[in-house]
Motif scaffolding. Structure first.
Motif, PDB file in Angstrom:
ATOM      1  N   PRO A  60       0.816  -1.188   0.020  1.00  0.00           N
ATOM      2  CA  PRO A  60      -0.096  -0.138   0.106  1.00  0.00           C
ATOM      3  C   PRO A  60       0.889   1.198   0.119  1.00  0.00           C
ATOM      4  N   ARG A  61       0.521   2.201  -0.663  1.00  0.00           N
ATOM      5  CA  ARG A  61       1.077   3.472  -0.734  1.00  0.00           C
ATOM      6  C   ARG A  61       0.537   4.362   0.384  1.00  0.00           C
ATOM      7  N   ARG A  62       1.502   4.982   0.986  1.00  0.00           N
ATOM      8  CA  ARG A  62       1.354   6.024   1.968  1.00  0.00           C
ATOM      9  C   ARG A  62       0.627   7.281   1.363  1.00  0.00           C
ATOM     10  N   ARG A  63      -0.820   7.505   1.925  1.00  0.00           N
ATOM     11  CA  ARG A  63      -1.596   8.820   1.631  1.00  0.00           C
ATOM     12  C   ARG A  63      -0.792   9.956   1.893  1.00  0.00           C
ATOM     13  N   LEU A  64      -0.681  10.763   0.932  1.00  0.00           N
ATOM     14  CA  LEU A  64       0.096  12.198   1.218  1.00  0.00           C
ATOM     15  C   LEU A  64      -0.908  13.128   2.156  1.00  0.00           C
ATOM     16  N   ARG A  65      -0.374  13.747   3.098  1.00  0.00           N
ATOM     17  CA  ARG A  65      -1.315  14.640   3.779  1.00  0.00           C
ATOM     18  C   ARG A  65      -1.378  15.768   2.715  1.00  0.00           C
ATOM     19  N   GLY A  66      -2.532  16.658   2.958  1.00  0.00           N
ATOM     20  CA  GLY A  66      -2.763  17.802   2.383  1.00  0.00           C
ATOM     21  C   GLY A  66      -1.634  18.877   2.193  1.00  0.00           C
ATOM     22  N   SER A  67      -0.812  18.970   3.276  1.00  0.00           N
ATOM     23  CA  SER A  67       0.294  19.755   3.017  1.00  0.00           C
ATOM     24  C   SER A  67       1.394  19.264   2.343  1.00  0.00           C
ATOM     25  N   GLU A  68       1.553  17.870   2.381  1.00  0.00           N
ATOM     26  CA  GLU A  68       2.548  17.305   1.475  1.00  0.00           C
ATOM     27  C   GLU A  68       2.281  17.617   0.149  1.00  0.00           C
ATOM     28  N   ARG A  69       0.740  17.504  -0.332  1.00  0.00           N
ATOM     29  CA  ARG A  69       0.392  17.333  -1.799  1.00  0.00           C
ATOM     30  C   ARG A  69       0.513  18.788  -2.235  1.00  0.00           C
TER      31      ARG A  69
ATOM     32  N   ALA B 183       3.821  16.851 -10.439  1.00  0.00           N
ATOM     33  CA  ALA B 183       3.695  16.708  -9.005  1.00  0.00           C
ATOM     34  C   ALA B 183       3.185  15.420  -8.821  1.00  0.00           C
ATOM     35  N   GLY B 184       2.796  14.690  -9.683  1.00  0.00           N
ATOM     36  CA  GLY B 184       2.155  13.387  -9.439  1.00  0.00           C
ATOM     37  C   GLY B 184       0.798  13.448  -8.768  1.00  0.00           C
ATOM     38  N   VAL B 185      -0.023  14.310  -9.105  1.00  0.00           N
ATOM     39  CA  VAL B 185      -1.249  14.434  -8.345  1.00  0.00           C
ATOM     40  C   VAL B 185      -2.357  14.522  -9.708  1.00  0.00           C
ATOM     41  N   ALA B 186      -3.348  14.123  -9.375  1.00  0.00           N
ATOM     42  CA  ALA B 186      -4.647  14.312 -10.136  1.00  0.00           C
ATOM     43  C   ALA B 186      -4.800  15.665 -10.469  1.00  0.00           C
ATOM     44  N   ARG B 187      -5.324  16.120 -11.569  1.00  0.00           N
ATOM     45  CA  ARG B 187      -5.496  17.447 -11.828  1.00  0.00           C
ATOM     46  C   ARG B 187      -6.688  17.980 -10.986  1.00  0.00           C
ATOM     47  N   THR B 188      -7.744  17.221 -10.686  1.00  0.00           N
ATOM     48  CA  THR B 188      -8.798  17.650  -9.771  1.00  0.00           C
ATOM     49  C   THR B 188      -8.053  18.040  -8.456  1.00  0.00           C
TER      50      THR B 188
ATOM     51  N   ASP C 258      -8.105  21.339  -5.193  1.00  0.00           N
ATOM     52  CA  ASP C 258      -8.570  21.425  -3.532  1.00  0.00           C
ATOM     53  C   ASP C 258      -7.386  22.453  -2.902  1.00  0.00           C
ATOM     54  N   HIS C 259      -6.361  23.049  -3.613  1.00  0.00           N
ATOM     55  CA  HIS C 259      -5.347  23.654  -3.109  1.00  0.00           C
ATOM     56  C   HIS C 259      -5.445  25.310  -3.721  1.00  0.00           C
ATOM     57  N   PHE C 260      -5.850  25.113  -5.088  1.00  0.00           N
ATOM     58  CA  PHE C 260      -5.771  26.391  -5.782  1.00  0.00           C
ATOM     59  C   PHE C 260      -6.681  26.435  -6.809  1.00  0.00           C
ATOM     60  N   PRO C 261      -7.408  27.505  -6.805  1.00  0.00           N
ATOM     61  CA  PRO C 261      -8.766  27.308  -7.726  1.00  0.00           C
ATOM     62  C   PRO C 261      -8.422  27.330  -9.066  1.00  0.00           C
ATOM     63  N   ASP C 262      -7.114  28.205  -9.344  1.00  0.00           N
ATOM     64  CA  ASP C 262      -6.722  28.323 -10.793  1.00  0.00           C
ATOM     65  C   ASP C 262      -5.509  28.686 -11.010  1.00  0.00           C
ATOM     66  N   LYS C 263      -4.834  28.897 -12.225  1.00  0.00           N
ATOM     67  CA  LYS C 263      -3.354  28.902 -12.471  1.00  0.00           C
ATOM     68  C   LYS C 263      -2.813  30.264 -11.771  1.00  0.00           C
ATOM     69  N   ARG C 264      -3.634  31.092 -11.789  1.00  0.00           N
ATOM     70  CA  ARG C 264      -3.292  32.470 -11.453  1.00  0.00           C
ATOM     71  C   ARG C 264      -2.988  32.641  -9.763  1.00  0.00           C
ATOM     72  N   ALA C 265      -3.871  31.790  -9.063  1.00  0.00           N
ATOM     73  CA  ALA C 265      -3.751  31.789  -7.707  1.00  0.00           C
ATOM     74  C   ALA C 265      -2.554  30.847  -7.361  1.00  0.00           C
ATOM     75  N   LEU C 266      -2.120  29.750  -8.182  1.00  0.00           N
ATOM     76  CA  LEU C 266      -1.087  29.126  -8.061  1.00  0.00           C
ATOM     77  C   LEU C 266       0.228  29.748  -8.126  1.00  0.00           C
ATOM     78  N   PHE C 267      -0.052  30.496  -9.403  1.00  0.00           N
ATOM     79  CA  PHE C 267       1.506  31.337  -9.478  1.00  0.00           C
ATOM     80  C   PHE C 267       1.761  32.531  -8.384  1.00  0.00           C
ATOM     81  N   LEU C 268       0.709  33.023  -7.950  1.00  0.00           N
ATOM     82  CA  LEU C 268       0.826  34.040  -6.867  1.00  0.00           C
ATOM     83  C   LEU C 268       1.318  33.427  -5.795  1.00  0.00           C
ATOM     84  N   SER C 269       0.727  32.117  -5.528  1.00  0.00           N
ATOM     85  CA  SER C 269       1.135  31.532  -4.314  1.00  0.00           C
ATOM     86  C   SER C 269       2.594  31.322  -4.393  1.00  0.00           C
ATOM     87  N   VAL C 270       2.955  30.654  -5.552  1.00  0.00           N
ATOM     88  CA  VAL C 270       4.450  30.548  -5.474  1.00  0.00           C
ATOM     89  C   VAL C 270       5.433  31.591  -5.439  1.00  0.00           C
TER      90      VAL C 270
END
Length: 212
Positions: A13-22, A51-56, A60-72
């Motif tokens: 079984p693969r360890r489920r990543l915590r939200g902060s890790e994802r 990142a090895g995660v599903a796009r969906t 859960d963390h970023f509503p769109d690309k703009r929010a992701l860019f600004l967070s980074v």
């Protein structure tokens, strides 16, 4: 007959990543993509794949690309300023702190090349509003470095209300980043040698650049 090793791997079984890790994985993948491809050419699909995660899951963390860019941008700005501040506010006499700052920045750019590229050589996004935000980060970084240097520059006789102050801050920041770029393509040069040469110039000034 023993099971094939691959079969054992599949049953493990693969360890489920915590939200902060994802979230950290997503931001790390986005940092590299935005730094090397720019905002406009980067897709959320490629970030998710890297990142090895599903796009969906990204939503859960970023509503769109703009929010992701600004967070980074915000997190990497904080990371860089923390490293620079550590050198400027370190213990010792002013020359030692200049040396510590140069060393901290060069080591930082070696460990975080994508961060340096994103923050200091950003690819225009094609979105004037977003590009203005990026320019705001550049200005904020200069202001923060100026604030950290203000006490030493005041003791050196620099009038903080004069044009000399922002010019000196820009010159010092640009010079140290120039050394970092040079060192990146000359990695065989020991870090201490590069730091000492840069410190000697910054501390002595051009007329005394040959003095230790």
């Amino acid at each position: 007959m023993p099971a094939h090793p691959d079969a054992l791997d599949e049953r493990t079984p693969r360890r489920r990543l915590r939200g902060s890790e994802r979230r950290a994985r997503i931001e790390a993948a986005a940092l590299v993509a935005f730094a090397h491809r720019g905002y406009d050419a980067t897709s959320l699909g490629e970030v998710a794949a890297a990142a090895g995660v599903a796009r969906t899951v990204m939503y859960d963390h970023f509503p769109d690309k703009r929010a992701l860019f600004l967070s980074v941008m915000a997190s990497q700005q904080e990371l860089m300023l923390r490293e620079i501040a550590g050198g400027i506010t370190s213990e010792g006499d002013p020359r030692s702190r200049v040396r510590a700052t140069v060393a901290a920045y060069l080591a930082f750019t070696q460990d975080h090349p994508a961060t340096r590229r994103l923050l200091l050589a950003p690819i225009p996004s094609g979105d004037s509003e977003l590009d203005e935000v990026v320019q705001g980060y550049l200005s904020a970084r200069s202001d923060a470095i100026g604030m950290l240097l203000s006490a030493d520059l005041t003791r050196a006789g620099v009038d903080l209300a004069s044009v000399s102050f922002p010019v000196i801050v820009a010159l010092v920041s640009g010079a140290v980043d120039g050394v970092a770029q040079w060192w990146a393509i000359n990695p065989d040069v020991p870090l201490d040698d590069a730091v000492e040469a840069a410190t000697r110039l910054l501390w002595n000034g051009l007329p005394r650049a040959g003095e230790a």
